[in-house]
Scaffold this motif. Sequence first.
Motif, PDB file in Angstrom:
ATOM      1  N   ARG A 177     -11.765  -4.702 -29.430  1.00 44.68           N
ATOM      2  CA  ARG A 177     -10.649  -5.081 -30.719  1.00 44.68           C
ATOM      3  C   ARG A 177     -11.457  -5.842 -31.979  1.00 44.68           C
ATOM      4  NH1 ARG A 177      -6.018  -6.160 -26.123  1.00 44.68           N
ATOM      5  NH2 ARG A 177      -4.995  -4.273 -26.717  1.00 44.68           N
ATOM      6  N   THR A 178     -12.328  -6.454 -31.844  1.00 42.54           N
ATOM      7  CA  THR A 178     -13.240  -6.984 -32.908  1.00 42.54           C
ATOM      8  C   THR A 178     -13.679  -5.795 -34.122  1.00 42.54           C
ATOM      9  OG1 THR A 178     -15.318  -7.008 -32.116  1.00 42.54           O
ATOM     10  CG2 THR A 178     -13.895  -8.925 -31.417  1.00 42.54           C
ATOM     11  N   ARG A 179     -13.773  -4.725 -33.414  1.00 40.56           N
ATOM     12  CA  ARG A 179     -14.090  -3.565 -34.392  1.00 40.56           C
ATOM     13  C   ARG A 179     -13.319  -2.397 -34.440  1.00 40.56           C
ATOM     14  NH1 ARG A 179     -19.609  -2.850 -35.888  1.00 40.56           N
ATOM     15  NH2 ARG A 179     -20.405  -4.875 -35.871  1.00 40.56           N
ATOM     16  N   ARG A 180     -12.065  -2.449 -33.709  1.00 35.51           N
ATOM     17  CA  ARG A 180     -11.132  -1.311 -33.757  1.00 35.51           C
ATOM     18  C   ARG A 180      -9.683  -1.554 -33.160  1.00 35.51           C
ATOM     19  NH1 ARG A 180     -11.729   4.451 -33.872  1.00 35.51           N
ATOM     20  NH2 ARG A 180     -10.557   5.283 -32.365  1.00 35.51           N
ATOM     21  N   PRO A 181      -8.851  -1.067 -33.565  1.00 38.29           N
ATOM     22  CA  PRO A 181      -7.500  -1.417 -33.033  1.00 38.29           C
ATOM     23  C   PRO A 181      -7.540  -0.795 -31.578  1.00 38.29           C
ATOM     24  CG  PRO A 181      -7.029  -0.896 -35.265  1.00 38.29           C
ATOM     25  CD  PRO A 181      -8.606  -0.432 -34.961  1.00 38.29           C
ATOM     26  N   LEU A 182      -6.759  -1.414 -30.783  1.00 43.32           N
ATOM     27  CA  LEU A 182      -6.517  -0.861 -29.382  1.00 43.32           C
ATOM     28  C   LEU A 182      -5.164  -1.138 -28.968  1.00 43.32           C
ATOM     29  CD1 LEU A 182      -7.877   0.706 -26.951  1.00 43.32           C
ATOM     30  CD2 LEU A 182      -8.450  -1.641 -26.089  1.00 43.32           C
ATOM     31  N   ALA A 183      -4.356  -0.192 -28.804  1.00 44.39           N
ATOM     32  CA  ALA A 183      -2.966  -0.277 -28.410  1.00 44.39           C
ATOM     33  C   ALA A 183      -2.920  -0.404 -26.976  1.00 44.39           C
ATOM     34  CB  ALA A 183      -2.093   1.083 -28.686  1.00 44.39           C
ATOM     35  N   VAL A 204     -17.228   8.547 -34.618  1.00 50.11           N
ATOM     36  CA  VAL A 204     -17.133   9.905 -33.951  1.00 50.11           C
ATOM     37  C   VAL A 204     -15.989  10.404 -34.854  1.00 50.11           C
ATOM     38  CG1 VAL A 204     -15.907  11.142 -32.346  1.00 50.11           C
ATOM     39  CG2 VAL A 204     -17.996   9.995 -31.974  1.00 50.11           C
ATOM     40  N   GLU A 205     -15.095   9.540 -35.334  1.00 45.91           N
ATOM     41  CA  GLU A 205     -13.856   9.895 -36.010  1.00 45.91           C
ATOM     42  C   GLU A 205     -14.221  10.387 -37.628  1.00 45.91           C
ATOM     43  OE1 GLU A 205     -10.893   6.651 -36.134  1.00 45.91           O
ATOM     44  OE2 GLU A 205      -9.818   7.460 -34.464  1.00 45.91           O
ATOM     45  N   ASN A 252     -24.701 -12.734 -15.403  1.00 44.89           N
ATOM     46  CA  ASN A 252     -23.411 -13.329 -15.983  1.00 44.89           C
ATOM     47  C   ASN A 252     -23.281 -12.414 -17.271  1.00 44.89           C
ATOM     48  OD1 ASN A 252     -21.488 -14.457 -17.520  1.00 44.89           O
ATOM     49  ND2 ASN A 252     -22.386 -16.415 -17.677  1.00 44.89           N
ATOM     50  N   LEU A 253     -22.235 -11.391 -16.824  1.00 45.27           N
ATOM     51  CA  LEU A 253     -22.078 -10.271 -17.778  1.00 45.27           C
ATOM     52  C   LEU A 253     -21.107 -10.372 -18.682  1.00 45.27           C
ATOM     53  CD1 LEU A 253     -22.890  -7.218 -15.418  1.00 45.27           C
ATOM     54  CD2 LEU A 253     -24.451  -8.304 -17.275  1.00 45.27           C
ATOM     55  N   MET A 254     -20.164 -11.495 -18.887  1.00 48.29           N
ATOM     56  CA  MET A 254     -19.002 -11.710 -19.662  1.00 48.29           C
ATOM     57  C   MET A 254     -19.571 -11.479 -21.152  1.00 48.29           C
ATOM     58  SD  MET A 254     -16.724 -11.942 -17.567  1.00 48.29           S
ATOM     59  CE  MET A 254     -15.413 -12.245 -18.628  1.00 48.29           C
ATOM     60  N   GLY A 255     -20.364 -12.161 -21.736  1.00 52.91           N
ATOM     61  CA  GLY A 255     -20.654 -11.786 -22.974  1.00 52.91           C
ATOM     62  C   GLY A 255     -21.247 -10.490 -23.247  1.00 52.91           C
ATOM     63  N   PHE A 256     -21.885  -9.883 -22.434  1.00 55.87           N
ATOM     64  CA  PHE A 256     -22.538  -8.670 -22.346  1.00 55.87           C
ATOM     65  C   PHE A 256     -21.435  -7.458 -22.344  1.00 55.87           C
ATOM     66  CE2 PHE A 256     -24.073  -4.719 -20.537  1.00 55.87           C
ATOM     67  CZ  PHE A 256     -25.510  -4.569 -21.188  1.00 55.87           C
ATOM     68  N   ALA A 257     -20.329  -7.757 -21.733  1.00 62.33           N
ATOM     69  CA  ALA A 257     -19.162  -7.087 -21.632  1.00 62.33           C
ATOM     70  C   ALA A 257     -18.453  -7.079 -22.860  1.00 62.33           C
ATOM     71  CB  ALA A 257     -18.107  -7.052 -20.587  1.00 62.33           C
ATOM     72  N   HIS A 258     -18.394  -8.122 -23.750  1.00 59.63           N
ATOM     73  CA  HIS A 258     -17.785  -8.261 -24.749  1.00 59.63           C
ATOM     74  C   HIS A 258     -18.537  -7.425 -25.848  1.00 59.63           C
ATOM     75  CE1 HIS A 258     -16.569 -10.305 -28.797  1.00 59.63           C
ATOM     76  NE2 HIS A 258     -15.414 -10.530 -28.166  1.00 59.63           N
ATOM     77  N   GLU A 259     -20.004  -7.582 -25.921  1.00 62.12           N
ATOM     78  CA  GLU A 259     -20.570  -6.837 -26.767  1.00 62.12           C
ATOM     79  C   GLU A 259     -20.632  -5.325 -26.615  1.00 62.12           C
ATOM     80  OE1 GLU A 259     -23.556  -6.187 -29.864  1.00 62.12           O
ATOM     81  OE2 GLU A 259     -21.863  -7.574 -29.588  1.00 62.12           O
ATOM     82  N   LEU A 260     -20.324  -4.872 -25.405  1.00 54.72           N
ATOM     83  CA  LEU A 260     -20.591  -3.432 -24.926  1.00 54.72           C
ATOM     84  C   LEU A 260     -19.109  -2.848 -25.622  1.00 54.72           C
ATOM     85  CD1 LEU A 260     -21.934  -1.248 -23.974  1.00 54.72           C
ATOM     86  CD2 LEU A 260     -20.902  -1.563 -21.475  1.00 54.72           C
ATOM     87  N   GLY A 261     -18.162  -3.698 -25.354  1.00 55.82           N
ATOM     88  CA  GLY A 261     -16.762  -3.265 -26.029  1.00 55.82           C
ATOM     89  C   GLY A 261     -16.791  -3.008 -27.669  1.00 55.82           C
ATOM     90  N   ARG A 262     -17.598  -4.000 -28.219  1.00 55.97           N
ATOM     91  CA  ARG A 262     -17.732  -3.930 -29.514  1.00 55.97           C
ATOM     92  C   ARG A 262     -18.759  -2.488 -29.736  1.00 55.97           C
ATOM     93  NH1 ARG A 262     -21.419  -4.591 -33.571  1.00 55.97           N
ATOM     94  NH2 ARG A 262     -23.110  -4.832 -31.962  1.00 55.97           N
ATOM     95  N   ILE A 263     -19.503  -2.268 -29.284  1.00 50.20           N
ATOM     96  CA  ILE A 263     -20.726  -1.159 -29.307  1.00 50.20           C
ATOM     97  C   ILE A 263     -19.809   0.100 -29.057  1.00 50.20           C
ATOM     98  CG2 ILE A 263     -22.225   0.101 -28.330  1.00 50.20           C
ATOM     99  CD1 ILE A 263     -23.915  -2.538 -27.962  1.00 50.20           C
ATOM    100  N   ALA A 264     -18.818   0.183 -27.958  1.00 44.62           N
ATOM    101  CA  ALA A 264     -18.023   1.337 -27.805  1.00 44.62           C
ATOM    102  C   ALA A 264     -17.105   1.704 -29.012  1.00 44.62           C
ATOM    103  CB  ALA A 264     -17.502   1.334 -26.472  1.00 44.62           C
ATOM    104  N   ALA A 265     -16.589   0.613 -29.562  1.00 48.08           N
ATOM    105  CA  ALA A 265     -15.460   0.768 -30.844  1.00 48.08           C
ATOM    106  C   ALA A 265     -16.401   1.387 -31.762  1.00 48.08           C
ATOM    107  CB  ALA A 265     -14.924  -0.642 -30.953  1.00 48.08           C
ATOM    108  N   THR A 266     -17.372   0.892 -31.993  1.00 46.35           N
ATOM    109  CA  THR A 266     -18.459   1.166 -33.189  1.00 46.35           C
ATOM    110  C   THR A 266     -18.631   2.769 -33.005  1.00 46.35           C
ATOM    111  OG1 THR A 266     -19.407  -0.834 -33.249  1.00 46.35           O
ATOM    112  CG2 THR A 266     -20.578   0.692 -34.424  1.00 46.35           C
TER     113      THR A 266
END
Length: 311
Positions: free
Chosen positions: A251-257, A126-127, A107-121
């Motif tokens: 989007r919990t860590r970074r805006p996404l258009a 990098v910026e 069940n990867l839904m929570g995992f995917a949410h956390e991975l999105g947060r990590i990618a945004a971080t």
Amino acid sequence: MKTELARAFDLGRDFTFNLVNVSENETYKVETDDGRAFALRLNRPGYHTHAELASEMAWLEALHAEKVIAAANPVKGRNGTYLQSLGAREAILFDWEEGREPLITDNLMGFAHELGRIAATLHGHVERWQRPAFFTRPRWDFSAALGEESRWGDWRKGLGVTAELKPLFQRTSDLIERRLKAYGEAPARFNLIHGDLRLANLLDDKGAIKVIDFDDSGFGWLMYDAATMVSFHEHEAHAPELIAAWVEGYRTRRPLAKDDENEISTFIMFRRLLLVAWLGTHSEIDLAHELKPTYAEQTTALCEAYLARFG
């Protein structure tokens, strides 16, 4: 190799090393008699230059120094540098990370949410990070993936690609190229990325996600990091839900258009054709044998859906 390892790294009086896997590189688990454990990566000759490998280490060092994310931790050799020569191969030692590889059947839904947060971080880091002057990593643009350079091979010679399928795949590749040209490479969209955040490069350590293997990091589109999460599983029915969860976490860590979110479909197709090419150059591995009966057919369905949406 044991003698060379002992000369290169401080591994105590005695140690063992055993092969864990072979992909682009060879990875060994090293265990010392005083209870320490490491992952040794023998880099594939010719894949990266010395400067590119040193740049990978510079990014990892910065991520650890700033405590950005939980990531592979490189270990310096006796001479104070990360890169060590073991015969004709360059070697890098990492602290051994505990955890298990997530499976697509989890069940990867929570995992995917956390991975999105990590990618945004990572993207936020990098910026603001001032890269060292020597920093150089490959570009993962259209030419490198599906165009003239085709770093992982030509998709036309990919796994299961027949003469009948080539016109459909070509239309898909052409559409990807047009959309990416229109999307552009502004720094807010195209920058340094991990480039391979697939399940095999992640560890779940009691709910905490660790990111390993920055070997394919380089300059590419930020939203490509979303597509890599579903690598080899783009056709699965729940893949869109996983992407939606990734976006929500991002989007919990970074805006996404909205325009960036909409283009994730292009990067999923971009990645899929790149993997078709890669499997064609790795036809001897177990994964290629496992996927061969269905992969091209599943890719066909993805192409048709993508062309119907954007073509």
